[in-house]
Scaffold this motif. Sequence first.
Motif, mmCIF file in Angstrom:
data_model
loop_
_atom_site.group_PDB
_atom_site.id
_atom_site.type_symbol
_atom_site.label_atom_id
_atom_site.label_comp_id
_atom_site.label_asym_id
_atom_site.label_seq_id
_atom_site.Cartn_x
_atom_site.Cartn_y
_atom_site.Cartn_z
ATOM 1 N N LYS A 11 0.661 -1.284 -0.014
ATOM 2 C CA LYS A 11 -0.212 -0.066 -0.099
ATOM 3 C C LYS A 11 0.749 1.272 -0.021
ATOM 4 O O LYS A 11 0.303 2.142 -0.331
ATOM 5 C CB LYS A 11 -0.843 -0.004 1.248
ATOM 6 C CG LYS A 11 -1.767 -1.125 1.230
ATOM 7 C CD LYS A 11 -2.628 -1.210 2.348
ATOM 8 C CE LYS A 11 -3.772 -2.236 2.432
ATOM 9 N NZ LYS A 11 -4.238 -2.722 3.694
ATOM 10 N N HIS A 12 2.093 1.245 0.578
ATOM 11 C CA HIS A 12 2.893 2.335 0.773
ATOM 12 C C HIS A 12 4.293 2.049 0.480
ATOM 13 O O HIS A 12 4.900 0.971 0.868
ATOM 14 C CB HIS A 12 2.862 3.036 2.141
ATOM 15 C CG HIS A 12 1.611 3.308 2.502
ATOM 16 N ND1 HIS A 12 0.808 4.396 2.031
ATOM 17 C CD2 HIS A 12 0.456 2.572 3.445
ATOM 18 C CE1 HIS A 12 -0.356 4.410 2.919
ATOM 19 N NE2 HIS A 12 -0.458 3.493 3.523
ATOM 20 N N LEU A 13 4.788 2.986 -0.424
ATOM 21 C CA LEU A 13 6.565 2.575 -0.780
ATOM 22 C C LEU A 13 7.059 3.954 -0.286
ATOM 23 O O LEU A 13 6.628 5.215 -0.920
ATOM 24 C CB LEU A 13 6.451 2.192 -2.048
ATOM 25 C CG LEU A 13 8.226 1.834 -2.469
ATOM 26 C CD1 LEU A 13 8.201 1.008 -3.533
ATOM 27 C CD2 LEU A 13 8.832 3.410 -2.969
ATOM 28 N N VAL A 14 8.152 3.927 0.349
ATOM 29 C CA VAL A 14 8.688 5.260 0.618
ATOM 30 C C VAL A 14 10.408 4.997 0.287
ATOM 31 O O VAL A 14 10.922 4.068 0.918
ATOM 32 C CB VAL A 14 8.746 5.460 2.283
ATOM 33 C CG1 VAL A 14 9.612 6.836 2.810
ATOM 34 C CG2 VAL A 14 7.285 5.798 2.838
ATOM 35 N N TYR A 15 11.003 5.894 -0.154
ATOM 36 C CA TYR A 15 12.343 5.873 -0.755
ATOM 37 C C TYR A 15 12.851 6.886 0.076
ATOM 38 O O TYR A 15 12.446 8.128 0.070
ATOM 39 C CB TYR A 15 12.679 5.880 -2.140
ATOM 40 C CG TYR A 15 14.135 6.301 -2.253
ATOM 41 C CD1 TYR A 15 14.914 4.759 -2.556
ATOM 42 C CD2 TYR A 15 14.731 7.335 -2.559
ATOM 43 C CE1 TYR A 15 16.177 4.735 -2.687
ATOM 44 C CE2 TYR A 15 16.183 7.267 -2.632
ATOM 45 C CZ TYR A 15 16.872 6.212 -2.797
ATOM 46 O OH TYR A 15 18.199 5.996 -3.162
#
Length: 122
Positions: free
Chosen positions: A103-107
């Motif tokens: 649901k969420h991808l953070v780089y």
Amino acid sequence: MINTMIFGLGYIGLALSKYWKHQNKRFIVGTTTSQNKINRFNNIHCPCLLIRGNDANTLRNALDATEEIVISVAPKKGASYESTYLETAKTFSSVLKQNHSLKHLVYLSSTSVYGEKFGKWA
């Protein structure tokens, strides 16, 4: 509980895992590319998997029930930026096309930032 993966338990990823562990709202799994860090991280911080950024099969399996991921990679001494960042990005791009749980991808990155070069290589 949210199933969270921290892809890269380096300086920033490790600090994040410690912070979230104390909140007790996430089930955290971390990754490293170093076999000798596996036991240390498993016993102290969170379950840890040995995954390299270009290992699509292992990544696909690890992400199967993951709801959110934080990607925090940095090159090891002697490793190229291409193998660290570009190959990892390509692998994630291909794997995530078939993933339905995320649901969420953070780089995030703690490496240097270059100034504006108007399209030229820095």
